[in-house]
Every structure is written in structure tokens, then in C-alpha cells.
Scaffold this motif. Structure first.
Motif, PDB file in Angstrom:
ATOM      1  N   PHE A 176      10.187   5.230   9.716  1.00  0.00           N
ATOM      2  CA  PHE A 176       9.284   6.347   9.487  1.00  0.00           C
ATOM      3  C   PHE A 176      10.070   7.641   9.322  1.00  0.00           C
ATOM      4  CE2 PHE A 176       7.002   3.197  11.911  1.00  0.00           C
ATOM      5  CZ  PHE A 176       5.811   3.081  11.218  1.00  0.00           C
ATOM      6  N   ARG A 177       9.568   8.493   8.437  1.00  0.00           N
ATOM      7  CA  ARG A 177      10.111   9.843   8.255  1.00  0.00           C
ATOM      8  C   ARG A 177       8.944  10.807   8.411  1.00  0.00           C
ATOM      9  NH1 ARG A 177      10.089  13.775   4.528  1.00  0.00           N
ATOM     10  NH2 ARG A 177      11.881  15.142   4.464  1.00  0.00           N
ATOM     11  N   LEU A 178       9.097  11.765   9.311  1.00  0.00           N
ATOM     12  CA  LEU A 178       8.039  12.740   9.531  1.00  0.00           C
ATOM     13  C   LEU A 178       8.063  13.763   8.406  1.00  0.00           C
ATOM     14  CD1 LEU A 178       5.804  13.750  11.434  1.00  0.00           C
ATOM     15  CD2 LEU A 178       7.544  15.189  12.520  1.00  0.00           C
ATOM     16  N   THR A 179       6.945  13.874   7.709  1.00  0.00           N
ATOM     17  CA  THR A 179       6.830  14.839   6.616  1.00  0.00           C
ATOM     18  C   THR A 179       6.358  16.185   7.149  1.00  0.00           C
ATOM     19  OG1 THR A 179       6.297  13.056   5.098  1.00  0.00           O
ATOM     20  CG2 THR A 179       5.745  15.270   4.391  1.00  0.00           C
ATOM     21  N   ALA A 180       5.355  16.158   8.009  1.00  0.00           N
ATOM     22  CA  ALA A 180       4.815  17.391   8.588  1.00  0.00           C
ATOM     23  C   ALA A 180       4.058  17.037   9.860  1.00  0.00           C
ATOM     24  CB  ALA A 180       3.865  18.064   7.596  1.00  0.00           C
ATOM     25  N   ARG A 181       3.875  18.026  10.698  1.00  0.00           N
ATOM     26  CA  ARG A 181       3.061  17.887  11.915  1.00  0.00           C
ATOM     27  C   ARG A 181       2.030  18.985  11.894  1.00  0.00           C
ATOM     28  NH1 ARG A 181       4.992  14.664  16.222  1.00  0.00           N
ATOM     29  NH2 ARG A 181       3.595  15.532  17.737  1.00  0.00           N
ATOM     30  N   LYS A 182       0.869  18.681  12.414  1.00  0.00           N
ATOM     31  CA  LYS A 182      -0.110  19.745  12.609  1.00  0.00           C
ATOM     32  C   LYS A 182      -0.731  19.544  13.976  1.00  0.00           C
ATOM     33  CE  LYS A 182      -3.970  17.708  10.057  1.00  0.00           C
ATOM     34  NZ  LYS A 182      -4.915  17.920   8.973  1.00  0.00           N
ATOM     35  N   PRO A 183      -1.136  20.628  14.625  1.00  0.00           N
ATOM     36  CA  PRO A 183      -1.686  20.536  15.969  1.00  0.00           C
ATOM     37  C   PRO A 183      -2.968  19.703  16.008  1.00  0.00           C
ATOM     38  CG  PRO A 183      -1.312  22.824  15.338  1.00  0.00           C
ATOM     39  CD  PRO A 183      -1.081  21.985  14.128  1.00  0.00           C
ATOM     40  N   SER A 184      -3.226  19.133  17.154  1.00  0.00           N
ATOM     41  CA  SER A 184      -4.479  18.400  17.364  1.00  0.00           C
ATOM     42  C   SER A 184      -5.663  19.327  17.164  1.00  0.00           C
ATOM     43  CB  SER A 184      -4.560  17.843  18.775  1.00  0.00           C
ATOM     44  OG  SER A 184      -3.481  17.005  19.030  1.00  0.00           O
ATOM     45  N   GLN A 185      -6.750  18.735  16.715  1.00  0.00           N
ATOM     46  CA  GLN A 185      -7.958  19.538  16.512  1.00  0.00           C
ATOM     47  C   GLN A 185      -9.089  18.958  17.295  1.00  0.00           C
ATOM     48  OE1 GLN A 185      -8.755  20.221  12.389  1.00  0.00           O
ATOM     49  NE2 GLN A 185      -6.617  20.547  11.922  1.00  0.00           N
TER      50      GLN A 185
ATOM     51  N   ASP B  33       4.576   6.814   1.672  1.00  0.00           N
ATOM     52  CA  ASP B  33       3.640   7.745   2.306  1.00  0.00           C
ATOM     53  C   ASP B  33       2.428   7.010   2.872  1.00  0.00           C
ATOM     54  OD1 ASP B  33       1.974   9.816   3.073  1.00  0.00           O
ATOM     55  OD2 ASP B  33       2.301  10.974   1.241  1.00  0.00           O
ATOM     56  N   SER B  34       2.252   7.102   4.188  1.00  0.00           N
ATOM     57  CA  SER B  34       1.103   6.488   4.872  1.00  0.00           C
ATOM     58  C   SER B  34      -0.061   7.451   4.992  1.00  0.00           C
ATOM     59  CB  SER B  34       1.503   6.030   6.282  1.00  0.00           C
ATOM     60  OG  SER B  34       2.471   5.033   6.206  1.00  0.00           O
ATOM     61  N   GLY B  35       0.130   8.682   4.570  1.00  0.00           N
ATOM     62  CA  GLY B  35      -0.910   9.691   4.732  1.00  0.00           C
ATOM     63  C   GLY B  35      -0.896  10.232   6.153  1.00  0.00           C
ATOM     64  N   TRP B  36      -1.854  11.101   6.439  1.00  0.00           N
ATOM     65  CA  TRP B  36      -1.945  11.672   7.779  1.00  0.00           C
ATOM     66  C   TRP B  36      -2.380  10.594   8.770  1.00  0.00           C
ATOM     67  CZ3 TRP B  36      -0.066  16.192   9.159  1.00  0.00           C
ATOM     68  CH2 TRP B  36       0.085  17.182   8.193  1.00  0.00           C
TER      69      TRP B  36
ATOM     70  N   PRO C 291       0.798  -1.230   0.000  1.00  0.00           N
ATOM     71  CA  PRO C 291       0.000   0.000   0.000  1.00  0.00           C
ATOM     72  C   PRO C 291       0.835   1.285   0.000  1.00  0.00           C
ATOM     73  CG  PRO C 291      -0.856  -1.534   1.619  1.00  0.00           C
ATOM     74  CD  PRO C 291       0.457  -2.093   1.130  1.00  0.00           C
ATOM     75  N   THR C 292       2.026   1.257   0.600  1.00  0.00           N
ATOM     76  CA  THR C 292       2.823   2.489   0.671  1.00  0.00           C
ATOM     77  C   THR C 292       4.058   2.466  -0.228  1.00  0.00           C
ATOM     78  OG1 THR C 292       4.091   1.699   2.580  1.00  0.00           O
ATOM     79  CG2 THR C 292       2.069   2.958   3.029  1.00  0.00           C
ATOM     80  N   ARG C 293       4.465   1.313  -0.675  1.00  0.00           N
ATOM     81  CA  ARG C 293       5.678   1.226  -1.486  1.00  0.00           C
ATOM     82  C   ARG C 293       5.602   2.126  -2.715  1.00  0.00           C
ATOM     83  NH1 ARG C 293       8.487  -4.203  -3.955  1.00  0.00           N
ATOM     84  NH2 ARG C 293      10.279  -3.117  -4.822  1.00  0.00           N
TER      85      ARG C 293
ATOM     86  N   GLU D 215      -4.472   6.746  16.729  1.00  0.00           N
ATOM     87  CA  GLU D 215      -5.401   6.247  15.717  1.00  0.00           C
ATOM     88  C   GLU D 215      -5.203   4.739  15.568  1.00  0.00           C
ATOM     89  OE1 GLU D 215      -5.945   6.779  10.906  1.00  0.00           O
ATOM     90  OE2 GLU D 215      -5.063   8.409  12.058  1.00  0.00           O
ATOM     91  N   ASP D 216      -6.287   4.034  15.356  1.00  0.00           N
ATOM     92  CA  ASP D 216      -6.202   2.581  15.229  1.00  0.00           C
ATOM     93  C   ASP D 216      -5.765   2.209  13.812  1.00  0.00           C
ATOM     94  OD1 ASP D 216      -6.374  -0.132  15.549  1.00  0.00           O
ATOM     95  OD2 ASP D 216      -8.543  -0.207  15.349  1.00  0.00           O
ATOM     96  N   ARG D 217      -4.512   1.859  13.670  1.00  0.00           N
ATOM     97  CA  ARG D 217      -3.974   1.391  12.395  1.00  0.00           C
ATOM     98  C   ARG D 217      -3.482  -0.034  12.659  1.00  0.00           C
ATOM     99  NH1 ARG D 217      -3.726   5.899   8.393  1.00  0.00           N
ATOM    100  NH2 ARG D 217      -1.809   5.103   7.521  1.00  0.00           N
ATOM    101  N   ALA D 218      -4.375  -0.986  12.584  1.00  0.00           N
ATOM    102  CA  ALA D 218      -4.125  -2.362  12.998  1.00  0.00           C
ATOM    103  C   ALA D 218      -2.771  -2.939  12.579  1.00  0.00           C
ATOM    104  CB  ALA D 218      -5.256  -3.261  12.503  1.00  0.00           C
ATOM    105  N   PRO D 219      -2.279  -2.675  11.363  1.00  0.00           N
ATOM    106  CA  PRO D 219      -1.026  -3.333  11.004  1.00  0.00           C
ATOM    107  C   PRO D 219       0.197  -2.807  11.746  1.00  0.00           C
ATOM    108  CG  PRO D 219      -1.994  -2.222   9.091  1.00  0.00           C
ATOM    109  CD  PRO D 219      -2.854  -1.938  10.280  1.00  0.00           C
TER     110      PRO D 219
END
Length: 85
Positions: free
Chosen positions: A76-85, A33-36, A26-28, A41-45
Motif C-alpha cells: 500500500f502507498r498512502l496517497t492522502a489522509r483526511k480527518p474522520s468525519q 488505486d483502491s479509492g478512499w 479491480p485496482t491493477r 471499513e469492511d473490505r472483505a478481501p
């Protein structure tokens, strides 16, 4: 991880490494990129250690340690961070 750090770990470089080395279909093909994702968050894998590593990343471009699990290794490589909403 060594190769990513040596290459400067830009989004383009990291993406090239993911396309060459990742076995996660899915990300290769999206350059790893795993998306936001939201912390908790529950990401079972993803194993708990992966969440811990992702949560610890603070600055865009920062790379996690290699996370070993029963189904392989993750980086993992952090692309960006955004504050919690």
C-alpha cells in the motif's frame, strides 16, 4: 517494495508498478488505486494485517511493508489522509 522505494514511490511510479505487477484486476488498471477507505471499513478481501498496515501509514507517499496472505501479497502507498468525519 524495493522497486517502489528505489523509484521514489510517486503516485505515477507506484501506479506503473501496479499495472506491471498486480494481479488484483479491480485496482491493477487504475494504478493500484483502491479509492478512499475508512479505517475499520469492511473490505472483505483485505486481511486484518492489511488493515493494520494501512492504519499505520501517516504521511502521503509512505509505503507499507509487504503484507502476505493466503491469496497473495499486498503493498500500500498512502496517497492522502483526511480527518474522520
Amino acid at each position: 517494495r524495493t522497486e517502489a522505494l528505489a523509484a521514489g514511490a510517486t503516485a505515477e511510479t507506484f501506479g506503473d508498478l501496479a499495472r506491471r505487477h498486480s494481479e488484483d484486476r479491480p485496482t491493477r488498471y487504475t494504478g493500484g488505486d483502491s479509492g478512499w477507505v475508512a479505517v475499520g471499513e469492511d473490505r472483505a478481501p483485505w486481511p486484518t494485517d492489511a488493515w493494520t498496515a494501512v492504519s499505520a501509514l501517516r504521511h502521503p507517499g509512505e509505503i507499507s511493508p509487504v503484507i502476505e496472505s493466503e491469496d497473495g501479497f499486498r503493498l500500500f502507498r498512502l496517497t492522502a489522509r483526511k480527518p474522520s468525519q
